[in-house]
Every structure is written in structure tokens, then in C-alpha cells.
Scaffold this active site. Structure first.
Site, PDB file in Angstrom:
ATOM      1  N   ASP A 200      -4.284   9.784   4.168  1.00  0.00           N
ATOM      2  CA  ASP A 200      -3.629   8.416   3.950  1.00  0.00           C
ATOM      3  C   ASP A 200      -2.379   8.848   4.945  1.00  0.00           C
ATOM      4  OD1 ASP A 200      -2.672   5.806   3.052  1.00  0.00           O
ATOM      5  OD2 ASP A 200      -4.319   6.272   1.335  1.00  0.00           O
ATOM      6  N   HIS A 270      -4.328   3.118   7.076  1.00  0.00           N
ATOM      7  CA  HIS A 270      -3.707   4.443   6.165  1.00  0.00           C
ATOM      8  C   HIS A 270      -3.615   5.635   7.074  1.00  0.00           C
ATOM      9  CE1 HIS A 270      -3.450   2.164   2.284  1.00  0.00           C
ATOM     10  NE2 HIS A 270      -4.403   1.565   2.582  1.00  0.00           N
ATOM     11  N   GLU A 334      -7.085  -2.420   3.608  1.00  0.00           N
ATOM     12  CA  GLU A 334      -5.666  -2.850   3.794  1.00  0.00           C
ATOM     13  C   GLU A 334      -5.303  -2.145   5.283  1.00  0.00           C
ATOM     14  OE1 GLU A 334      -3.742  -2.205  -0.594  1.00  0.00           O
ATOM     15  OE2 GLU A 334      -3.926  -0.359   0.537  1.00  0.00           O
ATOM     16  N   PHE A 432      -6.862   3.709 -12.935  1.00  0.00           N
ATOM     17  CA  PHE A 432      -5.984   4.623 -13.833  1.00  0.00           C
ATOM     18  C   PHE A 432      -4.517   4.844 -13.331  1.00  0.00           C
ATOM     19  CE2 PHE A 432     -10.168   6.301 -16.026  1.00  0.00           C
ATOM     20  CZ  PHE A 432     -10.458   5.073 -16.401  1.00  0.00           C
ATOM     21  N   ASP A 433      -4.101   4.456 -12.296  1.00  0.00           N
ATOM     22  CA  ASP A 433      -2.724   4.406 -12.244  1.00  0.00           C
ATOM     23  C   ASP A 433      -1.831   3.184 -12.722  1.00  0.00           C
ATOM     24  OD1 ASP A 433      -4.106   2.897 -10.257  1.00  0.00           O
ATOM     25  OD2 ASP A 433      -2.580   3.232  -8.650  1.00  0.00           O
TER      26      ASP A 433
END
Ligand code: ACM
Ligand code: ZN
Length: 542
Positions: A200, A270, A334, A432-433
Site C-alpha cells: 500500500d 495505493h 480507490e 474490524f478496524d
């Protein structure tokens, strides 16, 4: 007074009649997480599991022997009881492992326990592994001389074939030892896919021999922003990557636990860390830095240049050699189009390939689709399948591509309608973040959002709006863990647990089996005893 003493004497006298081992015995309970399809009590007495119990494993079957090793380790870890593996046929007081179960689901298993024997049968080695996990989770934790296994028949098979967990190791690196701990945690929850987000803007974490600067330069950032892009930085250099040898070892470690590792090389966006290493792959030519802050960078691959496609092909060639997974994840999410709009070479590519804007998509969106199609074609030629985030739908997609629906469920619904396979990973249920509690002041800092345990548990992956035929394209479910705000692996565990337990019932159980109250008050409480035994950092208070 006289009465009480006499009752006490009688009790003491009775205790002498009970064998010591049974006195210390605790009972096993097969209502575990994920809840098996059938747990039936039989009138077959109790099996006494103690240090005289043998595990029978026919000679010459290496895979069964390995699984027998898992079983003895699990039993000793939970109870302190040491089992002995034997290849001499034994009739009594033994646990038998086999892969002879006939079932159309290759991951199905059956457990039959009576006073003489515990039979663990898988429809495959993977099925047998889940039988071992269920027996493991059925055991009480804490040292015991004997565990009583009640006469029981368990039959079980998963609802979904793809049961995934994603981990971002770019924003914060997770070293090999912690990766093994993570893989063990997945196995405990019957998860069979690890989606490994390796690259990333903030760090490139996989060694690529043809492009050594990807890790020499791209794996290191000079410092990291404090909090939510506060504009203040910690001044501490940060880095880490896996050598190809370490990657192979981790892929093997996961495979031994029936977990396929799906690598993700996120492109064409990214990519700022890769551009820091090879600025000639960007539209502006740089210079670029490995990003020190969070968000979505405008610095993306220049797909007007042929050398960028060489780069993609070379990197994917090495990735394919490292990862036997059928699916290779290529991101696709993105990707800002600002630089492509300005770039003469990207605009030339658009003209050369007649990627003009149509009613639905801009020319630059069609350029992204052109890039993704190239990758899909490349993977197909090499016998693999492309999977990507739901943005890959934009501008059209080859039929064999699989879509991960992350921006809610809409992308998954659209993809299934178009006939693509889909893995559901909606941020609305399975990120889950996101915070687990609304009392964020008393939680470790997280990205935002709110996905409590009950919300995860309540997720139904088959959208009601799809026909039965379209629903068949929903091949699985996955939760995602982005690590911007997880500086340590311990924090990853905290964000994963206990939500991973809820996830695994979504992945494994049929909807009619699910009951949040039973889950949280019973099964999860007992699973948490195993979390404590393993030293997992989980969010308590459920
Ligand atoms: C994503 O969360 N950007 C896939
Ligand atoms: Zn360009």
C-alpha cells in the site's frame, strides 16, 4: 449436629467408592463456536479421556500422523492430558482418525463418541482438521486428570466454502511470529482463507527479486503521522518486509492448517510506496516518498507507460511462484484519476484504445478497467483467477473475475447479477478496524465507525433481493482488518476478538442455527476460556 455429621460421614464413605480420576473429571461439551449442524446425545455412556488414551493412526499415512500430532498438542494444551499416538490397531479406549466420511461437502466431518472409542471422521483431511478443532473446543480448559466425553454424535459441514479474514500488513507490519499466531487464531475459528494485504502507499512488504528497491526503499517510511492525519509526525522511522523465504514458510504454515493465503498487490492505486522505489512508474516521475500519513494518495501507477505493464507482469509472476492460491487479489480500489487526466501518456493510451467516456463511465474509469482486464488476462494465462475490490466492476469485467464487496453490499449484488462470483466483506458489518463500542473514549483509538459483536453476528450474506440462481454466486464471507491505528500485533488481536467468533458463525452456520443469546452467554464464554489460555488479547465484557 448429629444429623449433619452423619451425612458428612456417609458422603466421605461414598467418595472412597469413586475412582480418583473420575472425581477430578470435567465434562466436554460439543456446543462450540461455530455451532455444529447436529449435536446428538446418545445413550452410549462416557468416554474417559485420560493419559491412558491412545490415538490410533494407521501406519504410512503421513497426513493423518500430522493431524494426530495436532490433536495431542490441543488436548495437552487445554487439559494437561498427554495422549499417545500408536499405529498398532487398538479396539478400546482410543481415538481413531479417518478421512472415510462420504459427504458432498469436502469439509464435512463427524464425531462419534461412546465409552470405548471416539471416532473422528473427515470427508477430507480438512474436514478431519475441523473435527479436531471441535473436539478441542469441547474440552474444558485447565489441568485435569480426566475429561468425560459424553456419548455423542456430531455431524457438521460449513455453509460457505470461502471463509476469509483479511489483514493489512502495510500500514503496520506484522512479523512472521505474529503471523503464525494470527494463522493459528484463524484455524481456531475454522477460517480457511487469509487475504494478505501486502502492499500500500505506506509500505511494500514482499520481497520481489526483479525489483529489489520495492523493499529496500518501499518498505520504509521516515516517520508516521500522529492520530487522524493531525499534521504532526512521530519522527520514528518505520519499516519491515517478508523475504521470499519467509513468505514460503508462512504459506506452508497456513496450508498445514488448511488455510489458503491469497496475496494482494493493490493496483493501480495505493502504489505510492512502489513509486518511491521506482519513480519512473508514476505519471509525474516523482520524487515520491513512502507515505507518512493515512488516506488515499493521488500518486498512482502511470498506465500510459508500457514499462508499468512490464512491472505489473513481473511482480505478479513472482507472486504466482510464491503463492499457490487460485485467487490472486489485485486490489483495484480507490484509484484517484486526477493524474491520469493530466498525463499525456495516459491520455494517449485512452485514445489508442478508444476508451472514450460513455454515459456511465469517464475515459479514465475505462482506463482503469483496461488495466484490470490486462491483469485478469495475465492471471488467466497463468492458470489463476483474479479477485479484486468492488471498484473493478466499473467499466466492465471479464466473467471469471471475482468481486469483493466492501462498500456495503451493493457491489456484491450488482456483481452477482452480472454472473460474477462474490465474496461479501461489507464495511457496514465486517470491518474490524471499526470501533466495537460507542464509548470510544474508553477504547483504543480506531479509524471510526461502529461494528459491535451483535452486528457482526446478525449479518446475513445472501442478499434477499437476489434470485436463488444469483445467490449461488455468493461464494463466501470475509472480515477485513486495516491497521492504520493498530501499531502492535496485540492491538490486531483486540480488534479481531471476539468479533472473529461471530464472523465464523456467519461463515459456517445456517441462519436457522444462529441465536445471539445462546452464542454470547454460552458458547462464546467457553471459547473465551481458550482465548485466555492462548493469551489472546480480546475485548472482554460481552
Ligand atoms: C477498502 O477498504 N479500501 C477495500
Ligand atoms: Zn500517466
Amino acid at each position: 449436629m448429629f444429623m449433619r455429621t452423619s451425612i458428612l460421614r456417609t458422603l466421605v464413605a461414598l467418595l472412597w467408592l469413586v475412582p480418583a480420576a473420575t472425581l477430578m473429571a470435567q465434562n466436554a461439551d460439543f456446543h462450540v463456536v461455530p455451532l455444529p449442524k447436529q449435536v446428538k446425545a446418545t445413550q452410549a455412556g462416557h468416554f474417559e479421556l485420560d493419559d491412558k488414551t491412545l490415538v490410533y493412526c494407521p501406519q504410512g499415512n503421513k497426513e493423518l500422523k500430522r493431524l494426530a500430532g495436532f490433536l495431542t498438542d490441543f488436548v495437552e494444551e487445554s487439559t494437561g492430558i498427554k495422549l499417545t499416538v500408536t499405529n498398532a490397531p487398538v479396539q478400546r479406549k482410543c481415538i481413531r482418525l479417518s478421512v472415510s466420511l462420504k459427504d458432498k461437502n469436502p469439509e464435512a466431518y463427524r464425531i462419534r463418541a461412546n465409552s470405548e472409542i471416539i471416532l473422528l471422521e473427515g470427508a477430507s483431511e480438512a474436514g478431519l482438521f475441523y473435527a479436531l478443532q471441535t473436539l478441542r473446543k469441547a474440552l474444558p480448559t485447565g489441568t485435569s486428570q480426566c475429561v468425560l466425553i459424553p456419548g455423542t454424535e456430531v455431524y457438521d459441514a460449513p455453509r460457505f466454502a470461502y471463509r476469509g479474514a483479511h489483514l493489512d500488513v502495510s500500514r503496520h507490519f506484522v512479523g512472521p511470529d505474529s503471523m503464525r499466531r494470527f494463522i493459528d487464531m484463524l484455524a481456531l475459528h475454522n477460517i480457511n482463507r487469509l487475504h494478505w494485504h501486502l502492499t500500500d502507499d505506506q509500505g511494500w512488504r514482499v520481497e520481489i527479486k526483479k525489483y529489489p528497491r520495492l523493499t529496500q526503499v518501499g518498505s520504509r517510511r521516515s516517520e508516521t503521522v500522529i492520530g487522524h492525519n493531525s499534521g504532526r509526525y512521530d519522527g520514528v522511522p518505520y519499516g519491515g518486509f517478508y523475504t521470499q523465504k519467509e513468505i514460503r514458510q508462512l504459506v506452508e504454515y497456513a496450508a498445514a492448517r488448511y488455510i489458503t493465503v491469497i496475496p494482494e498487490i493493490d493496483l493501480p492505486g495505493h502504489m505510492q510506496a512502489a513509486l518511491a522505489a521506482y519513480p519512473e512508474l508514476g505519471c509525474t516521475g516523482g520524487p515520491y516518498e513512502v507515505w507518512r500519513q493515512w488516506g488515499v494518495s493521488d500518486h498512482v501507477l502511470c498506465v500510459g507507460k508500457d514499462r508499468t505493464f512490464d512491472f505489473i507482469d513481473q511482480v505478479l509472476s513472482e507472486i504466482i511462484r510464491l503463492f499457490p492460491s487460485q485467487y490472486i487479489h489485485v486490489g483495484g480500489d480507490e484509484c484517484p484519476k486526477t493524474q491520469w487526466k493530466q498525463c499525456a501518456l495516459c491520455q494517449q493510451r485512452i485514445r489508442d484504445n478508444h476508451l472514450e467516456a460513455d454515459g456511465k463511465h469517464s475515459a479514465e474509469e475505462r482506463l482503469q478497467s483496461y488495466t484490470i482486464r490486462h491483469v485478469a488476462q495475465f492471471l488467466k494465462q497463468h492458470g489463476r483467477r483474479m479477485i479484486g475490490w468492488d471498484e473493478i466492476l466499473e467499466g466492465g469485467l471479464p466473467p471469471e473475475a471475482t468481486v469483493m464487496s466492501w462498500r456495503g453490499e451493493a457491489g456484491g449484488i450488482e456483481a452477482a447479477r452480472q454472473g460474477h462470483d462474490v465474496v461479501m466483506t461489507p464495511n457496514t458489518y465486517l470491518y474490524f478496524d471499526y470501533y466495537q463500542s460507542q464509548d470510544t473514549a474508553n477504547e483504543p483509538e480506531a479509524i471510526g465507525g461502529y461494528v459491535p459483536l451483535e452486528k457482526v453476528y446478525g449479518y446475513e450474506p445472501l442478499p434477499a433481493g437476489l434470485s436463488a440462481e444469483e445467490q449461488k454466486h455468493i461464494v463466501g464471507v470475509q472480515a477485513n482488518c486495516w491497521t492504520e491505528y493498530m501499531k502492535t500485533y496485540r492491538q490486531v488481536e483486540y480488534m479481531e476478538l471476539p468479533r472473529m467468533a461471530a464472523l465464523c458463525e456467519v461463515q459456517w452456520c445456517n441462519p436457522e442455527q444462529k441465536n445471539f443469546d445462546d452464542f454470547v452467554k454460552g458458547r462464546l464464554q467457553r471459547l473465551a476460556a481458550l482465548y485466555r489460555l492462548k493469551g489472546y488479547n480480546y475485548r472482554a465484557g460481552f
